[in-house]
Scaffold this motif. Structure first.
Motif, PDB file in Angstrom:
ATOM      1  N   GLU A  50       8.872  68.336  37.407  1.00 15.22           N
ATOM      2  CA  GLU A  50       7.654  68.923  36.841  1.00 15.22           C
ATOM      3  C   GLU A  50       6.885  67.857  36.059  1.00 15.22           C
ATOM      4  OE1 GLU A  50       8.323  73.588  36.588  1.00 15.22           O
ATOM      5  OE2 GLU A  50       9.395  72.497  35.013  1.00 15.22           O
ATOM      6  N   LEU A  51       5.682  68.180  35.672  1.00 18.62           N
ATOM      7  CA  LEU A  51       4.823  67.180  35.027  1.00 18.62           C
ATOM      8  C   LEU A  51       5.436  66.621  33.748  1.00 18.62           C
ATOM      9  CD1 LEU A  51       1.236  68.677  35.432  1.00 18.62           C
ATOM     10  CD2 LEU A  51       2.618  67.362  37.038  1.00 18.62           C
ATOM     11  N   ASP A  52       6.246  67.451  33.064  1.00 20.88           N
ATOM     12  CA  ASP A  52       6.834  67.017  31.790  1.00 20.88           C
ATOM     13  C   ASP A  52       8.147  66.265  31.982  1.00 20.88           C
ATOM     14  OD1 ASP A  52       8.584  68.936  32.604  1.00 20.88           O
ATOM     15  OD2 ASP A  52       8.354  70.234  30.843  1.00 20.88           O
ATOM     16  N   GLY A  53       8.541  66.041  33.234  1.00 24.33           N
ATOM     17  CA  GLY A  53       9.758  65.289  33.473  1.00 24.33           C
ATOM     18  C   GLY A  53      10.985  66.144  33.714  1.00 24.33           C
ATOM     19  N   THR A  54      10.846  67.449  33.618  1.00 24.28           N
ATOM     20  CA  THR A  54      11.960  68.318  33.978  1.00 24.28           C
ATOM     21  C   THR A  54      12.247  68.148  35.471  1.00 24.28           C
ATOM     22  OG1 THR A  54      11.114  69.924  32.404  1.00 24.28           O
ATOM     23  CG2 THR A  54      12.808  70.699  33.968  1.00 24.28           C
ATOM     24  N   VAL A  55      13.521  67.962  35.813  1.00 20.41           N
ATOM     25  CA  VAL A  55      13.883  67.742  37.206  1.00 20.41           C
ATOM     26  C   VAL A  55      14.878  68.798  37.658  1.00 20.41           C
ATOM     27  CG1 VAL A  55      14.759  66.109  38.890  1.00 20.41           C
ATOM     28  CG2 VAL A  55      13.688  65.277  36.804  1.00 20.41           C
ATOM     29  N   TYR A  56      14.658  69.312  38.839  1.00 22.37           N
ATOM     30  CA  TYR A  56      15.609  70.215  39.490  1.00 22.37           C
ATOM     31  C   TYR A  56      16.116  69.509  40.729  1.00 22.37           C
ATOM     32  CZ  TYR A  56      12.818  73.257  36.600  1.00 22.37           C
ATOM     33  OH  TYR A  56      12.151  73.788  35.536  1.00 22.37           O
ATOM     34  N   GLY A  57      17.358  69.775  41.102  1.00 20.17           N
ATOM     35  CA  GLY A  57      17.873  69.090  42.281  1.00 20.17           C
ATOM     36  C   GLY A  57      18.940  69.877  42.983  1.00 20.17           C
ATOM     37  N   VAL A  58      19.204  69.442  44.199  1.00 21.76           N
ATOM     38  CA  VAL A  58      20.241  70.081  45.006  1.00 21.76           C
ATOM     39  C   VAL A  58      20.825  69.009  45.938  1.00 21.76           C
ATOM     40  CG1 VAL A  58      18.784  70.778  46.965  1.00 21.76           C
ATOM     41  CG2 VAL A  58      20.723  72.219  46.286  1.00 21.76           C
ATOM     42  N   GLY A  59      22.105  69.196  46.299  1.00 22.46           N
ATOM     43  CA  GLY A  59      22.754  68.244  47.196  1.00 22.46           C
ATOM     44  C   GLY A  59      22.910  66.878  46.543  1.00 22.46           C
ATOM     45  N   ASP A  60      22.709  65.833  47.337  1.00 18.05           N
ATOM     46  CA  ASP A  60      22.912  64.461  46.855  1.00 18.05           C
ATOM     47  C   ASP A  60      21.693  63.956  46.093  1.00 18.05           C
ATOM     48  OD1 ASP A  60      25.417  64.271  48.196  1.00 18.05           O
ATOM     49  OD2 ASP A  60      24.372  63.853  50.070  1.00 18.05           O
ATOM     50  N   TRP A  61      21.235  64.757  45.172  1.00 21.39           N
ATOM     51  CA  TRP A  61      19.945  64.418  44.551  1.00 21.39           C
ATOM     52  C   TRP A  61      20.026  63.304  43.524  1.00 21.39           C
ATOM     53  CZ3 TRP A  61      18.205  66.245  39.432  1.00 21.39           C
ATOM     54  CH2 TRP A  61      19.222  66.885  38.696  1.00 21.39           C
ATOM     55  N   ARG A  62      21.231  62.920  43.135  1.00 18.93           N
ATOM     56  CA  ARG A  62      21.376  61.810  42.181  1.00 18.93           C
ATOM     57  C   ARG A  62      21.976  60.572  42.837  1.00 18.93           C
ATOM     58  NH1 ARG A  62      20.513  63.065  37.048  1.00 18.93           N
ATOM     59  NH2 ARG A  62      20.664  65.193  36.258  1.00 18.93           N
ATOM     60  N   ARG A  63      22.156  60.614  44.133  1.00 21.32           N
ATOM     61  CA  ARG A  63      22.809  59.510  44.838  1.00 21.32           C
ATOM     62  C   ARG A  63      21.768  58.491  45.312  1.00 21.32           C
ATOM     63  NH1 ARG A  63      26.044  60.583  50.476  1.00 21.32           N
ATOM     64  NH2 ARG A  63      25.956  58.433  51.271  1.00 21.32           N
ATOM     65  N   PRO A  64      21.977  57.224  44.961  1.00 18.91           N
ATOM     66  CA  PRO A  64      20.996  56.212  45.381  1.00 18.91           C
ATOM     67  C   PRO A  64      21.066  55.935  46.888  1.00 18.91           C
ATOM     68  CG  PRO A  64      22.348  55.429  43.561  1.00 18.91           C
ATOM     69  CD  PRO A  64      23.022  56.666  44.098  1.00 18.91           C
ATOM     70  N   PHE A  65      19.911  55.633  47.447  1.00 14.16           N
ATOM     71  CA  PHE A  65      19.808  55.279  48.866  1.00 14.16           C
ATOM     72  C   PHE A  65      18.750  54.190  48.988  1.00 14.16           C
ATOM     73  CE2 PHE A  65      17.467  59.179  47.855  1.00 14.16           C
ATOM     74  CZ  PHE A  65      16.168  58.719  47.983  1.00 14.16           C
ATOM     75  N   SER A  66      18.560  53.691  50.212  1.00  9.51           N
ATOM     76  CA  SER A  66      17.577  52.626  50.425  1.00  9.51           C
ATOM     77  C   SER A  66      16.185  53.260  50.554  1.00  9.51           C
ATOM     78  CB  SER A  66      17.934  51.855  51.706  1.00  9.51           C
ATOM     79  OG  SER A  66      17.139  50.690  51.793  1.00  9.51           O
ATOM     80  N   THR A  67      15.312  52.919  49.617  1.00  6.81           N
ATOM     81  CA  THR A  67      14.011  53.613  49.555  1.00  6.81           C
ATOM     82  C   THR A  67      13.039  53.166  50.644  1.00  6.81           C
ATOM     83  OG1 THR A  67      13.196  51.972  48.001  1.00  6.81           O
ATOM     84  CG2 THR A  67      14.188  53.974  47.077  1.00  6.81           C
ATOM     85  N   GLN A  68      13.167  51.921  51.087  1.00  4.91           N
ATOM     86  CA  GLN A  68      12.313  51.403  52.182  1.00  4.91           C
ATOM     87  C   GLN A  68      10.811  51.638  51.911  1.00  4.91           C
ATOM     88  OE1 GLN A  68      13.373  49.554  54.817  1.00  4.91           O
ATOM     89  NE2 GLN A  68      15.388  49.469  53.887  1.00  4.91           N
ATOM     90  N   SER A  69      10.106  52.186  52.858  1.00  2.00           N
ATOM     91  CA  SER A  69       8.643  52.246  52.751  1.00  2.00           C
ATOM     92  C   SER A  69       8.127  53.177  51.661  1.00  2.00           C
ATOM     93  CB  SER A  69       8.020  52.678  54.084  1.00  2.00           C
ATOM     94  OG  SER A  69       8.204  51.684  55.055  1.00  2.00           O
ATOM     95  N   VAL A  70       8.981  53.990  51.078  1.00  3.39           N
ATOM     96  CA  VAL A  70       8.515  54.842  49.976  1.00  3.39           C
ATOM     97  C   VAL A  70       7.953  53.985  48.837  1.00  3.39           C
ATOM     98  CG1 VAL A  70       9.242  56.494  48.211  1.00  3.39           C
ATOM     99  CG2 VAL A  70      10.009  56.778  50.585  1.00  3.39           C
ATOM    100  N   THR A  71       8.503  52.780  48.665  1.00  2.00           N
ATOM    101  CA  THR A  71       8.001  51.920  47.584  1.00  2.00           C
ATOM    102  C   THR A  71       6.548  51.497  47.809  1.00  2.00           C
ATOM    103  OG1 THR A  71       8.899  49.957  48.691  1.00  2.00           O
ATOM    104  CG2 THR A  71      10.273  50.983  47.003  1.00  2.00           C
ATOM    105  N   LYS A  72       6.056  51.628  49.043  1.00  2.00           N
ATOM    106  CA  LYS A  72       4.672  51.227  49.308  1.00  2.00           C
ATOM    107  C   LYS A  72       3.690  52.026  48.451  1.00  2.00           C
ATOM    108  CE  LYS A  72       5.203  49.636  54.149  1.00  2.00           C
ATOM    109  NZ  LYS A  72       6.646  49.365  54.181  1.00  2.00           N
ATOM    110  N   VAL A  73       4.043  53.260  48.089  1.00  6.90           N
ATOM    111  CA  VAL A  73       3.182  54.063  47.214  1.00  6.90           C
ATOM    112  C   VAL A  73       3.009  53.390  45.859  1.00  6.90           C
ATOM    113  CG1 VAL A  73       2.984  56.237  45.950  1.00  6.90           C
ATOM    114  CG2 VAL A  73       3.840  56.232  48.305  1.00  6.90           C
ATOM    115  N   PHE A  74       4.122  52.920  45.322  1.00 11.72           N
ATOM    116  CA  PHE A  74       4.077  52.351  43.971  1.00 11.72           C
ATOM    117  C   PHE A  74       3.401  50.984  43.979  1.00 11.72           C
ATOM    118  CE2 PHE A  74       7.865  55.035  44.529  1.00 11.72           C
ATOM    119  CZ  PHE A  74       7.477  56.089  43.719  1.00 11.72           C
ATOM    120  N   THR A  75       3.674  50.195  45.011  1.00  8.72           N
ATOM    121  CA  THR A  75       3.010  48.901  45.112  1.00  8.72           C
ATOM    122  C   THR A  75       1.503  49.092  45.237  1.00  8.72           C
ATOM    123  OG1 THR A  75       4.973  48.169  46.324  1.00  8.72           O
ATOM    124  CG2 THR A  75       3.085  46.700  46.335  1.00  8.72           C
TER     125      THR A  75
END
Lengths: 309, 309, 309, 309
Positions: A50-75
């Motif tokens: 949510e806008l205030d930083g509240t996070v909801y998750g399910v499954g492997d939602w805290r497990r790191p993975f290779s972000t690949q092209s998703v970083t293009k948004v931030f760049t």
């Protein structure tokens, strides 16, 4: 800052996870580098911030993975914040209608990539950011750590090396644009920066939080402004029209949200003024988007009605 | 049904009209047929229709003009209503990245046009609708009269004849797709239907009202359902990603609404759940979109904040 | 070995030189590197070599110039001699219909260049020769010295460095083909070899003599066999259909001989079983062929009737 | 006028026929119209005509077949004879590097086909000839009857009708070029003329004799001049570089003669100053050229040494 308490989005996520568990055809992981080929299509995680930083998750939602092209948004956001509209002299903002790594379009349009999310465009944006900051991948990492609140975010040097070893196509794109004068720095330096960015490891929670500035109309997690309201709108528009390779129309049609996918199996999406999402599952369809990921987002907007359309 | 009373949108429209009056570079009318070449770039009209049919307007908002490609939205909606998802086997929904009348993409994708708004795609949609109804242009006219509440809407036979006389490119597209089996009826019949549709005369008020079903999630003016909620979302998504020729990304970036333009100088746009707009001014930019029209919509979303992003 | 005695071809050459002296529009030198940009379009030389090594010449026929793409003929012959028909698995032999340095065709045909004379094809041929010999440019130099009888032939290291400094397009081509597995060695090594070959300095006399094996159906100057009769025919056929960039049809139509041009202003041509020619003048037409050079060859075949047609 | 006496070429033809009889993979007949699909790949005929009209033949050398694109050579010659160099403003003479019926090239080059032998180019040439003579197919038929000495040559109206029924691609090409102003007459009339020409029935003997003017440097069978020596050379050059669809380079490489093929299985070839050939066998390779036909010509030039290279 984050919580998994029973509030509005949790039941939706739980329901989606149950539905995704039933999904039989989950696609195939990317196989051009070993680290991705080892992905398991039954893995699945999803987070909503949510806008205030509240996070909801399910499954492997805290497990790191290779972000690949998703970083293009931030760049893109960092380069746009630094350079302003002058950025658009070097990269377009129209859908390409061609595969993500095509050279054809570049040749017909004199070395100006159609948008920042095809590989050629991301190379140009990285070149601009590196020129502005002297350290493109460092700027990206600092921003993502701050927005996600996760100081442990890091690049995976093995993945970066593996990308570089299979990097002839990107080298061709970079040299080709350099031949038109649309790359300012040395090509080998640019490629190193580019492959580092692709190798970033992060979780659904990290990426949902880091994307928050796009739902907050340009404001960072700490309330400071990264982008003007207009620039935030611009990035969302580019995500909607160009964020999912050659399937942007299909994504808009099914999901109806600005989104950006990566061949690691992640997809981020933005509900402007409301929340951000990240879903991850390594199996891809034939256009490079996560099968379970797009399906989960489709279900999310259908259940909640939170599409932009 | 319509009113010009001083309610919420009127001051915004008045302000925009004042700003547009200052606009010096207003583009050039289309010149491939005489009826369009005679257009005056200083002409300008704009209308907003609320969900209940209340209409606000400014300038030449009740003056009929040649709607041209704007009718492609309605033909698409009628074909989708009649044929359902089977329609998408004959036409894609991805941006093209090529000019609106290009044959290149068709050749690489075996006669399946990329989307319903490039000319090739609109020819296919017209062929489908004609097959479903036996009278594509009649269906279109009936629908538009009902939605706009204007029984005087009509085709301009001179314009249709003029289009046909300059119709070699569209004839080439139709024959080319027929060679792939993607046109079911005789090409000359299809072309006649197609050119009739392009020749429809309507005003900003008419078109804003007629587009209302897209803001009402598929419901017609009389409350009956034309499209499912999901189908209405689909049409809006296609408009956003493909509705303004080769400038869809730019339109999303500036305006941030689903929209469809025509070379007569009209642009319609949708704020889902809220209202629909039509703006008209005959001067076009080099990608075929009305200069004053896009500027006016840009101002509207900036002033009201009613972008989808 | 060479002579300027008054025999059959000398009067023809003298007459052509007189006609060329009248030529007013002589084109423009290549300007992408300084060494070529300094060329003077009024310079002109022409040589004819008979099968036995007798050479006739006119103008600057003994003056060395930058041979550029003319060397592609010799590299092809050496690679074909070494590898045989297996070479054609890596490069095609069809005209390209695209500019000499286009990437489009490569993308549609999976990294296999259309023919050995576009840049992409010449890079592949150089890669094959380097793989066969361990020293592509050394092999080339040795061959050319032997055939021309001129031990002073050498590369111009300044030109090679200048080419490398402007070599992004060729680097893009090489990396692109490497991404398809069609380049075997490291791209930087390949580029170094390639640019060295382009930088060879030789005269019309040298090149006319060195091309002799193609008129002798594969026999070298010393009578030993480089190519089979069939292979010599193959190289001549490729020269006729692909030897003059995107103007091969026009060259066949005007000159009617197998030929190969370079942006330094040289053109070599073969009259099978009879003689070989080299003409040089630095002014190029808009397709990269020497204006005075092609005109001189056109006159030669018209005067002597020595066309293949 | 013709004879089968035992002179120089008969033993060569007999030997080739024996070799061809051993050929196991003979390709597949064209299948887009029934008349061609019924072809038998084991059928084979071959004829050689000397400059004086002496003809040698083997196999089905006197049996009529559908000449298809082979007639494009004669239409070109007649249009060039009538219009001179002005013809080249409407059609190029460069190889296309694209399939014979591609629209892509036309779009990039503004409606000017690359050469007279791709379908688009042949349509333009037919349009020019029809404009010059008022009866393109009649002119063609009259010329072919005169040159072959066979007054029974005729069009096959069933084949012409069948071509027209599958003619959408050619209709697309014609309308597309008309949209650029490069077709002067009504498209339906042009298509009728074009399909009639394709339907001509003739034998190997007929076509070898009719091609004789290209070996006689422009002189017709009766000694009158159709083309200047230069124009005859031009037609031969266009045949060599563009005469066998997308396999012109391969044909030049294997056969080394100006040639023109048709999907009916015929190939004509020219040995300038010496003789002309026609070979026929209905089985085609994947580029549309007769498998046995090209093999037979390859053997002919290898055995006789009569290649232009």
């Amino acid at each position: 800052m984050t919580t998994n308490a029973t509030t509005s989005f949790q039941p939706v996520l739980d329901r989606i996870a149950e539905e995704i568990a039933e999904l039989t055809d989950r696609g195939t992981p990317a196989d051009y580098i070993p680290a991705l080929a080892a992905g398991d299509p039954t893995d699945f995680g999803m987070a909503v911030a949510e806008l205030d930083g509240t996070v909801y998750g399910v499954g492997d939602w805290r497990r790191p993975f290779s972000t690949q092209s998703v970083t293009k948004v931030f760049t893109l956001a960092l380069a746009l914040a630094g350079e302003g509209d002058a950025l658009w002299a070097h990269v377009g903002r129209e859908p390409s209608g061609d595969p993500f790594n095509s050279l054809v379009q570049l040749e017909y349009e004199n070395g100006i990539p159609r948008n920042p999310f095809i590989n050629a465009g991301a190379l140009v944006v990285t070149d601009r950011l590196h020129r502005l900051t002297g350290d493109a991948s460092g700027s990206l990492l600092g921003f993502l750590r701050a927005e996600s609140g996760n100081p442990d975010l890091a690049f995976d040097t093995d993945v970066a090396a593996s990308e570089a070893a299979h990097g002839d196509r990107n080298a061709a794109l970079a040299h080709f644009m350099a031949s038109y004068g649309n790359i300012t720095g040395p090509v080998p330096d640019l490629l190193r920066e580019y492959f580092r960015q692709c190798s970033l490891e992060a979780s659904c929670a990290d990426l949902a939080l880091a994307t928050g500035f796009l739902a907050r109309h340009g404001l960072r997690a700490d309330g400071s402004r990264l982008l003007t309201r207009s620039q935030a709108k611009q990035v969302n528009a580019v995500m909607l029209t160009c964020g999912t390779y050659d399937a942007a129309g299909d994504f808009a049609y099914r999901v109806g949200l600005p989104g950006k996918s990566g061949v690691g199996g992640a997809v981020v999406a933005v509900v402007p003024g409301r929340c951000t999402l990240c879903v991850w599952s390594p199996g891809l369809d034939d256009r490079g988007n996560s099968v379970a990921g797009v399906t989960a987002l489709d279900r999310f907007t259908t259940i909640t009605g939170l599409s932009v359309f």
